[in-house]
Design a protein around this motif. Structure first.
Motif, PDB file in Angstrom:
ATOM      1  N   HIS A   6      -3.131 -11.564 -18.556  1.00  0.00           N
ATOM      2  CA  HIS A   6      -3.673 -11.858 -17.148  1.00  0.00           C
ATOM      3  C   HIS A   6      -5.005 -11.469 -17.012  1.00  0.00           C
ATOM      4  CE1 HIS A   6      -0.447 -13.513 -14.552  1.00  0.00           C
ATOM      5  NE2 HIS A   6       0.330 -12.841 -15.353  1.00  0.00           N
ATOM      6  N   THR A  29       0.766 -14.172  -9.736  1.00  0.00           N
ATOM      7  CA  THR A  29       1.161 -12.653  -9.380  1.00  0.00           C
ATOM      8  C   THR A  29       1.045 -12.234  -8.103  1.00  0.00           C
ATOM      9  OG1 THR A  29      -1.156 -12.321  -9.613  1.00  0.00           O
ATOM     10  CG2 THR A  29      -0.063 -11.937 -11.646  1.00  0.00           C
ATOM     11  N   PRO A  31       3.127 -13.214  -5.464  1.00  0.00           N
ATOM     12  CA  PRO A  31       4.484 -13.096  -4.732  1.00  0.00           C
ATOM     13  C   PRO A  31       5.034 -11.762  -5.120  1.00  0.00           C
ATOM     14  CG  PRO A  31       4.319 -15.063  -5.646  1.00  0.00           C
ATOM     15  CD  PRO A  31       3.241 -14.530  -5.954  1.00  0.00           C
ATOM     16  N   GLY A  32       4.983 -11.195  -6.322  1.00  0.00           N
ATOM     17  CA  GLY A  32       5.553  -9.700  -6.669  1.00  0.00           C
ATOM     18  C   GLY A  32       4.694  -8.685  -6.233  1.00  0.00           C
ATOM     19  N   LEU A  33       3.509  -8.955  -6.168  1.00  0.00           N
ATOM     20  CA  LEU A  33       2.596  -7.593  -5.652  1.00  0.00           C
ATOM     21  C   LEU A  33       2.677  -7.678  -3.994  1.00  0.00           C
ATOM     22  CD1 LEU A  33      -0.746  -8.544  -7.578  1.00  0.00           C
ATOM     23  CD2 LEU A  33       0.935  -6.579  -7.946  1.00  0.00           C
ATOM     24  N   ARG A  35       5.373  -8.450  -2.353  1.00  0.00           N
ATOM     25  CA  ARG A  35       6.785  -7.595  -2.157  1.00  0.00           C
ATOM     26  C   ARG A  35       6.646  -6.213  -2.464  1.00  0.00           C
ATOM     27  NH1 ARG A  35       8.615 -12.159  -4.726  1.00  0.00           N
ATOM     28  NH2 ARG A  35       8.839 -11.466  -6.704  1.00  0.00           N
ATOM     29  N   SER A  36       5.966  -5.831  -3.403  1.00  0.00           N
ATOM     30  CA  SER A  36       5.867  -4.501  -3.407  1.00  0.00           C
ATOM     31  C   SER A  36       4.966  -3.788  -2.149  1.00  0.00           C
ATOM     32  CB  SER A  36       4.897  -4.099  -4.739  1.00  0.00           C
ATOM     33  OG  SER A  36       5.834  -4.562  -5.926  1.00  0.00           O
ATOM     34  N   HIS A  39       7.092  -3.005   0.917  1.00  0.00           N
ATOM     35  CA  HIS A  39       7.753  -1.706   0.995  1.00  0.00           C
ATOM     36  C   HIS A  39       7.129  -0.495   0.949  1.00  0.00           C
ATOM     37  CE1 HIS A  39      11.353  -3.546  -0.558  1.00  0.00           C
ATOM     38  NE2 HIS A  39      10.601  -4.307  -1.529  1.00  0.00           N
TER      39      HIS A  39
END
Length: 65
Positions: A6, A29, A31-33, A35-36, A39
Protein backbone atom coordinates in the motif's frame (compact mmCIF):
# COMPACT_ATOMS: atom_id res chain seq x y z
CA UNK A 1 -3.32 -6.28 0.68
CA UNK A 2 0.06 -6.02 2.38
CA UNK A 3 0.58 -2.62 4.12
CA UNK A 4 4.07 -2.28 2.62
CA UNK A 5 2.60 -2.66 -0.86
CA UNK A 6 0.00 0.00 0.00
CA UNK A 7 2.74 2.45 0.97
CA UNK A 8 4.65 1.77 -2.23
CA UNK A 9 1.52 2.33 -4.33
CA UNK A 10 0.70 5.55 -2.48
CA UNK A 11 4.22 6.86 -3.01
CA UNK A 12 4.07 6.05 -6.70
CA UNK A 13 0.54 7.40 -7.05
CA UNK A 14 1.40 10.59 -5.17
CA UNK A 15 4.45 11.24 -7.30
CA UNK A 16 2.42 10.68 -10.45
CA UNK A 17 -0.55 12.67 -9.13
CA UNK A 18 -2.78 9.62 -9.52
CA UNK A 19 -5.72 10.47 -7.30
CA UNK A 20 -7.62 7.38 -8.48
CA UNK A 21 -4.89 5.09 -7.14
CA UNK A 22 -4.85 6.94 -3.82
CA UNK A 23 -8.65 6.68 -3.65
CA UNK A 24 -8.47 2.95 -4.36
CA UNK A 25 -5.99 2.46 -1.52
CA UNK A 26 -8.21 4.45 0.82
CA UNK A 27 -11.26 2.42 -0.24
CA UNK A 28 -9.37 -0.82 0.40
CA UNK A 29 -8.12 0.13 3.86
CA UNK A 30 -10.70 2.52 5.31
CA UNK A 31 -13.35 -0.01 6.37
CA UNK A 32 -10.97 -2.00 8.57
CA UNK A 33 -9.32 1.10 9.98
CA UNK A 34 -12.72 2.63 10.75
CA UNK A 35 -13.85 -0.53 12.57
CA UNK A 36 -10.71 -0.36 14.69
CA UNK A 37 -11.24 3.33 15.37
CA UNK A 38 -14.84 2.67 16.44
CA UNK A 39 -13.56 0.35 19.16
CA UNK A 40 -11.18 2.99 20.48
CA UNK A 41 -13.11 6.24 19.98
CA UNK A 42 -15.98 7.47 22.14
CA UNK A 43 -18.30 7.95 19.14
CA UNK A 44 -18.54 7.55 15.36
CA UNK A 45 -17.58 11.17 14.64
CA UNK A 46 -14.36 10.78 16.62
CA UNK A 47 -13.65 7.52 14.80
CA UNK A 48 -14.11 9.29 11.45
CA UNK A 49 -11.74 12.05 12.57
CA UNK A 50 -9.17 9.47 13.63
CA UNK A 51 -9.43 7.71 10.28
CA UNK A 52 -8.94 10.97 8.42
CA UNK A 53 -5.93 11.95 10.53
CA UNK A 54 -4.42 8.49 10.11
CA UNK A 55 -4.76 8.57 6.34
CA UNK A 56 -3.36 12.09 6.10
CA UNK A 57 -0.36 11.07 8.20
CA UNK A 58 0.10 8.06 5.93
CA UNK A 59 0.11 10.29 2.84
CA UNK A 60 2.55 12.73 4.42
CA UNK A 61 4.89 9.86 5.34
CA UNK A 62 4.67 8.54 1.78
CA UNK A 63 5.54 11.96 0.37
CA UNK A 64 8.51 12.24 2.70
CA UNK A 65 9.83 8.98 1.30
Amino acid sequence: MDPANHLLKVRRADVAGDTQAIAAIFDATAPGLFRSALHLAPDAASAEDALQETFLAFLEAARAG
